[in-house]
Write a protein that holds these residues in place. Structure first.
Motif, PDB file in Angstrom:
ATOM      1  N   ALA A   1      -9.220  -5.051   0.910  1.00  0.00           N
ATOM      2  CA  ALA A   1      -9.687  -4.232   2.035  1.00  0.00           C
ATOM      3  C   ALA A   1      -9.703  -5.023   3.335  1.00  0.00           C
ATOM      4  CB  ALA A   1     -11.076  -3.683   1.730  1.00  0.00           C
ATOM      5  N   THR A   2     -10.008  -6.322   3.242  1.00  0.00           N
ATOM      6  CA  THR A   2     -10.015  -7.152   4.447  1.00  0.00           C
ATOM      7  C   THR A   2      -8.641  -7.199   5.090  1.00  0.00           C
ATOM      8  OG1 THR A   2     -11.801  -8.513   3.537  1.00  0.00           O
ATOM      9  CG2 THR A   2     -10.544  -9.454   5.347  1.00  0.00           C
ATOM     10  N   GLN A  33      -6.958  14.352  -3.609  1.00  0.00           N
ATOM     11  CA  GLN A  33      -6.794  14.414  -5.065  1.00  0.00           C
ATOM     12  C   GLN A  33      -7.291  13.164  -5.780  1.00  0.00           C
ATOM     13  OE1 GLN A  33      -2.823  15.298  -6.310  1.00  0.00           O
ATOM     14  NE2 GLN A  33      -3.335  15.352  -8.483  1.00  0.00           N
ATOM     15  N   ASP A  34      -6.887  11.979  -5.335  1.00  0.00           N
ATOM     16  CA  ASP A  34      -7.239  10.741  -6.027  1.00  0.00           C
ATOM     17  C   ASP A  34      -8.305   9.932  -5.284  1.00  0.00           C
ATOM     18  OD1 ASP A  34      -5.274  11.213  -8.017  1.00  0.00           O
ATOM     19  OD2 ASP A  34      -3.726  10.489  -6.638  1.00  0.00           O
ATOM     20  N   LEU A  35      -8.889  10.495  -4.263  1.00  0.00           N
ATOM     21  CA  LEU A  35      -9.840   9.757  -3.434  1.00  0.00           C
ATOM     22  C   LEU A  35     -11.172   9.572  -4.158  1.00  0.00           C
ATOM     23  CD1 LEU A  35     -10.460   8.534  -0.623  1.00  0.00           C
ATOM     24  CD2 LEU A  35     -11.256  10.816   0.057  1.00  0.00           C
ATOM     25  N   GLN A  36     -11.636   8.314  -4.244  1.00  0.00           N
ATOM     26  CA  GLN A  36     -12.972   8.037  -4.769  1.00  0.00           C
ATOM     27  C   GLN A  36     -13.986   8.333  -3.674  1.00  0.00           C
ATOM     28  OE1 GLN A  36     -11.880   3.913  -6.672  1.00  0.00           O
ATOM     29  NE2 GLN A  36     -13.827   4.579  -7.504  1.00  0.00           N
ATOM     30  N   ILE A  37     -14.900   9.232  -3.974  1.00  0.00           N
ATOM     31  CA  ILE A  37     -15.834   9.736  -2.966  1.00  0.00           C
ATOM     32  C   ILE A  37     -17.266   9.430  -3.387  1.00  0.00           C
ATOM     33  CG2 ILE A  37     -16.616  11.782  -1.723  1.00  0.00           C
ATOM     34  CD1 ILE A  37     -13.954  13.068  -2.272  1.00  0.00           C
ATOM     35  N   GLU A  38     -18.098   9.075  -2.430  1.00  0.00           N
ATOM     36  CA  GLU A  38     -19.536   8.968  -2.682  1.00  0.00           C
ATOM     37  C   GLU A  38     -20.241  10.111  -1.967  1.00  0.00           C
ATOM     38  OE1 GLU A  38     -20.743   5.773   0.825  1.00  0.00           O
ATOM     39  OE2 GLU A  38     -20.537   5.098  -1.248  1.00  0.00           O
ATOM     40  N   THR A  39     -21.331  10.568  -2.564  1.00  0.00           N
ATOM     41  CA  THR A  39     -22.110  11.677  -1.991  1.00  0.00           C
ATOM     42  C   THR A  39     -23.530  11.172  -1.740  1.00  0.00           C
ATOM     43  OG1 THR A  39     -22.584  12.436  -4.242  1.00  0.00           O
ATOM     44  CG2 THR A  39     -20.715  13.441  -3.114  1.00  0.00           C
ATOM     45  N   PRO A  40     -23.784  10.615  -0.546  1.00  0.00           N
ATOM     46  CA  PRO A  40     -25.043   9.901  -0.323  1.00  0.00           C
ATOM     47  C   PRO A  40     -26.249  10.763   0.032  1.00  0.00           C
ATOM     48  CG  PRO A  40     -23.657   9.762   1.620  1.00  0.00           C
ATOM     49  CD  PRO A  40     -22.868  10.516   0.600  1.00  0.00           C
ATOM     50  N   GLN A  95     -19.938  10.225   9.312  1.00  0.00           N
ATOM     51  CA  GLN A  95     -19.136   9.059   9.674  1.00  0.00           C
ATOM     52  C   GLN A  95     -18.709   8.345   8.390  1.00  0.00           C
ATOM     53  OE1 GLN A  95     -18.425   8.556  12.794  1.00  0.00           O
ATOM     54  NE2 GLN A  95     -17.738   6.449  13.066  1.00  0.00           N
ATOM     55  N   ALA A  96     -17.411   8.196   8.205  1.00  0.00           N
ATOM     56  CA  ALA A  96     -16.905   7.638   6.953  1.00  0.00           C
ATOM     57  C   ALA A  96     -15.750   6.682   7.231  1.00  0.00           C
ATOM     58  CB  ALA A  96     -16.440   8.751   6.018  1.00  0.00           C
ATOM     59  N   THR A  97     -15.532   5.779   6.262  1.00  0.00           N
ATOM     60  CA  THR A  97     -14.390   4.865   6.296  1.00  0.00           C
ATOM     61  C   THR A  97     -13.553   5.104   5.054  1.00  0.00           C
ATOM     62  OG1 THR A  97     -15.583   3.170   7.549  1.00  0.00           O
ATOM     63  CG2 THR A  97     -13.660   2.454   6.297  1.00  0.00           C
ATOM     64  N   VAL A  98     -12.256   5.287   5.259  1.00  0.00           N
ATOM     65  CA  VAL A  98     -11.335   5.514   4.150  1.00  0.00           C
ATOM     66  C   VAL A  98     -10.300   4.392   4.132  1.00  0.00           C
ATOM     67  CG1 VAL A  98      -9.582   7.041   3.163  1.00  0.00           C
ATOM     68  CG2 VAL A  98     -11.635   8.009   4.206  1.00  0.00           C
ATOM     69  N   PHE A  99     -10.098   3.796   2.959  1.00  0.00           N
ATOM     70  CA  PHE A  99      -9.023   2.826   2.741  1.00  0.00           C
ATOM     71  C   PHE A  99      -7.934   3.525   1.931  1.00  0.00           C
ATOM     72  CE2 PHE A  99     -12.772   0.199   3.306  1.00  0.00           C
ATOM     73  CZ  PHE A  99     -12.314  -0.823   4.132  1.00  0.00           C
ATOM     74  N   GLY A 100      -6.693   3.489   2.429  1.00  0.00           N
ATOM     75  CA  GLY A 100      -5.609   4.129   1.714  1.00  0.00           C
ATOM     76  C   GLY A 100      -4.257   3.777   2.316  1.00  0.00           C
ATOM     77  N   PRO A 158      -2.187  -4.955  -5.456  1.00  0.00           N
ATOM     78  CA  PRO A 158      -1.748  -6.041  -6.341  1.00  0.00           C
ATOM     79  C   PRO A 158      -2.012  -5.707  -7.811  1.00  0.00           C
ATOM     80  CG  PRO A 158      -3.019  -6.888  -4.486  1.00  0.00           C
ATOM     81  CD  PRO A 158      -3.165  -5.404  -4.454  1.00  0.00           C
ATOM     82  N   ARG A 159      -1.086  -6.121  -8.657  1.00  0.00           N
ATOM     83  CA  ARG A 159      -1.172  -5.904 -10.116  1.00  0.00           C
ATOM     84  C   ARG A 159      -1.353  -4.427 -10.463  1.00  0.00           C
ATOM     85  NH1 ARG A 159      -5.444 -10.659 -10.450  1.00  0.00           N
ATOM     86  NH2 ARG A 159      -4.097 -12.344  -9.743  1.00  0.00           N
ATOM     87  N   ASN A 160      -0.747  -3.557  -9.629  1.00  0.00           N
ATOM     88  CA  ASN A 160      -0.732  -2.107  -9.861  1.00  0.00           C
ATOM     89  C   ASN A 160      -2.135  -1.497  -9.897  1.00  0.00           C
ATOM     90  OD1 ASN A 160       2.105  -1.977 -10.012  1.00  0.00           O
ATOM     91  ND2 ASN A 160       2.068  -2.598 -12.156  1.00  0.00           N
ATOM     92  N   VAL A 161      -3.055  -2.076  -9.151  1.00  0.00           N
ATOM     93  CA  VAL A 161      -4.407  -1.522  -9.042  1.00  0.00           C
ATOM     94  C   VAL A 161      -4.431  -0.505  -7.908  1.00  0.00           C
ATOM     95  CG1 VAL A 161      -6.810  -2.034  -8.507  1.00  0.00           C
ATOM     96  CG2 VAL A 161      -5.504  -3.585  -9.961  1.00  0.00           C
ATOM     97  N   ARG A 162      -4.855   0.708  -8.214  1.00  0.00           N
ATOM     98  CA  ARG A 162      -4.912   1.747  -7.188  1.00  0.00           C
ATOM     99  C   ARG A 162      -6.192   1.611  -6.372  1.00  0.00           C
ATOM    100  NH1 ARG A 162      -1.062   5.134  -6.748  1.00  0.00           N
ATOM    101  NH2 ARG A 162       0.434   5.423  -8.454  1.00  0.00           N
ATOM    102  N   PHE A 163      -6.040   1.742  -5.071  1.00  0.00           N
ATOM    103  CA  PHE A 163      -7.162   1.593  -4.156  1.00  0.00           C
ATOM    104  C   PHE A 163      -7.106   2.725  -3.142  1.00  0.00           C
ATOM    105  CE2 PHE A 163      -9.093  -1.055  -0.509  1.00  0.00           C
ATOM    106  CZ  PHE A 163     -10.374  -0.634  -0.837  1.00  0.00           C
ATOM    107  N   TYR A 164      -8.028   3.644  -3.301  1.00  0.00           N
ATOM    108  CA  TYR A 164      -8.110   4.788  -2.384  1.00  0.00           C
ATOM    109  C   TYR A 164      -9.553   5.257  -2.425  1.00  0.00           C
ATOM    110  CZ  TYR A 164      -6.592   9.105  -0.031  1.00  0.00           C
ATOM    111  OH  TYR A 164      -6.414  10.139   0.865  1.00  0.00           O
ATOM    112  N   ARG A 165     -10.319   4.845  -1.433  1.00  0.00           N
ATOM    113  CA  ARG A 165     -11.761   5.016  -1.551  1.00  0.00           C
ATOM    114  C   ARG A 165     -12.397   5.359  -0.216  1.00  0.00           C
ATOM    115  NH1 ARG A 165     -15.675   0.864  -4.878  1.00  0.00           N
ATOM    116  NH2 ARG A 165     -17.640   1.951  -4.504  1.00  0.00           N
ATOM    117  N   LEU A 166     -13.420   6.179  -0.288  1.00  0.00           N
ATOM    118  CA  LEU A 166     -14.184   6.599   0.883  1.00  0.00           C
ATOM    119  C   LEU A 166     -15.592   6.030   0.814  1.00  0.00           C
ATOM    120  CD1 LEU A 166     -14.411  10.082   2.500  1.00  0.00           C
ATOM    121  CD2 LEU A 166     -16.518   8.990   1.721  1.00  0.00           C
ATOM    122  N   PHE A 167     -16.063   5.494   1.937  1.00  0.00           N
ATOM    123  CA  PHE A 167     -17.433   4.999   2.069  1.00  0.00           C
ATOM    124  C   PHE A 167     -18.103   5.726   3.228  1.00  0.00           C
ATOM    125  CE2 PHE A 167     -14.984   1.605   0.193  1.00  0.00           C
ATOM    126  CZ  PHE A 167     -15.809   1.105  -0.801  1.00  0.00           C
TER     127      PHE A 167
END
Length: 375
Positions: A51-52, A177-184, A234-239, A253-262
């Motif tokens: 993410a950095t 579809q594949d987004l990891q979502i948090e519901t705070p 207000q949210a941050t999405v990495f994708g 890297p190493r076929n790890v999927r990263f698609y996440r919302l904070f």
């Protein structure tokens, strides 16, 4: 109030000895599996580092990153859709809704105590404890020891995450579809948020449905609560920047999927990822150590069984092997972690070689020099 039932059985030496060799086989699987787990754990992708390296783009204007790259996008997340759960919650301005459904059900706990007798036989006392708990995953009561008196009915509905089909941050469409979502945020339960005419009632922060009450529930009663990610949060999405105006899942890297919302800014999101990675790393290290210790100790199960002809010898032998295998597992765990870190991180290897080189030069520098005769 908990209900307890006691079962006592005596197992002879002739039955215990063959089963002790089965324990050796199971222990071997645990022992070898611990090396794989520890090695894999040290090589897990640190998503905080990934993410950095994400390119930060503005929610407005043209993208400042090439297509296909990992990006981070921060801003208010909105959607034109209204979202509910078609059960109790009325459609509202939510990006995602998490429904937590719990049933009041029986839970079985099993505790077995053993006592060896002279001659190698063993008395096993099993205590079955039944308690009533709120749970998202009720146990299958047909497998209970006392199943006829403790029956869990089928759960009428379950916990579930709902999400809108389309959302956006600024000019960018966010693939859901594949987004990891948090519901705070907790959803207040009132006439404005609930479907009119539901066959349930609100008690505290729950929608309650059943024969009892929240304070005095009956087996099979249901309680439901909701948390949500509100539109405009207000949210941050990495994708991955899939097109000039859309984000989708990123293959890292190493076929790890990263698609996440904070539901936070970029800095807090990266801190969260780092904390999660560190916590899971130490948890898996501890699990690997336990697997190695239990597996190593299982190798001595046949010996303990044969010594149980004289119970005092069996107890002493079991204590000694557990102490020895504890330290063996501790050393092997530390060595595996160190070797794995070196394999996955060349910088660690270079550091180890540098330290070894300094040590060797220091030792050689302290060796006394021979004086040449006549000088």
């Amino acid at each position: 109030m908990a209900e307890r039932y006691r079962q006592v059985e005596r197992v002879g030496f002739g039955s215990r000895l063959p089963s002790s060799f089965v324990s050796v086989f199971v222990g071997l699987i645990l022992f070898l599996g611990s090396f794989w787990l520890l090695f894999w754990n040290e090589g897990r992708v640190n998503l905080a580092q990934v993410a950095t390296g994400a390119i930060e783009i503005s929610p407005l204007g043209s993208p400042s990153a090439p297509l296909g790259r990992l990006v981070s996008l921060t801003g208010p997340m909105t959607s034109n859709e209204l979202l509910g759960d078609h059960l109790f919650l009325r459609p509202g301005p939510y990006i995602a809704v998490s429904r937590k459904a719990e049933m009041y059900a029986w839970e079985e706990e099993k505790e077995t105590r053993t006592q060896e007798e002279f001659g190698g036989s063993e008395v096993r006392e099993t205590i079955y404890t039944y308690t009533k708990v709120w749970t998202e995953n009720p146990e299958d009561s047909s497998r209970f020891y006392r199943s006829s008196e403790h029956v869990n009915p089928p759960m009428p509905f379950s916990s579930q995450l709902f999400r809108v089909s389309q959302a956006q941050i600024g000019n960018y469409r966010i693939g859901m579809q594949d987004l990891q979502i948090e519901t705070p945020s907790a959803v207040p339960l009132d006439p404005q948020t609930l479907i009119p005419g539901i066959q349930a009632r609100v008690e505290g922060s729950y929608v309650f449905k059943g024969r009892g009450t929240l304070a005095n529930p009956q087996i099979g009663d249901m309680r439901t609560s909701y948390t949500a990610l509100y539109s405009g949060t207000q949210a941050t999405v990495f994708g991955r920047l899939a097109s000039p105006n859309s984000l989708e899942s990123y293959l890292g890297p190493r076929n790890v999927r990263f698609y996440r919302l904070f539901a936070s800014d970029r800095f807090a999101a990266i801190e969260r990822l780092a904390a999660e990675h560190t916590a899971l790393t130490w948890i898996l290290r501890f699990v690997g150590f336990l697997m190695m210790w239990i597996g190593a100790d299982s190798f001595f199960t046949p010996l303990h069984t044969m010594l149980s002809i004289f119970p005092f010898l069996s107890g002493l032998g079991r204590f000694m092997t557990r102490v020895v295998t504890f330290f063996i597992a501790l050393v092997l765990t530390g060595t595996t972690i160190l070797v794995s870190s070196i394999v996955y991180n060349p910088l660690v290897l270079l550091l180890c070689l540098a330290v070894a080189g300094v040590f060797i030069l220091n030792v050689l520098g302290r060796r006394p020099r021979r004086q040449v005769a006549g000088f």
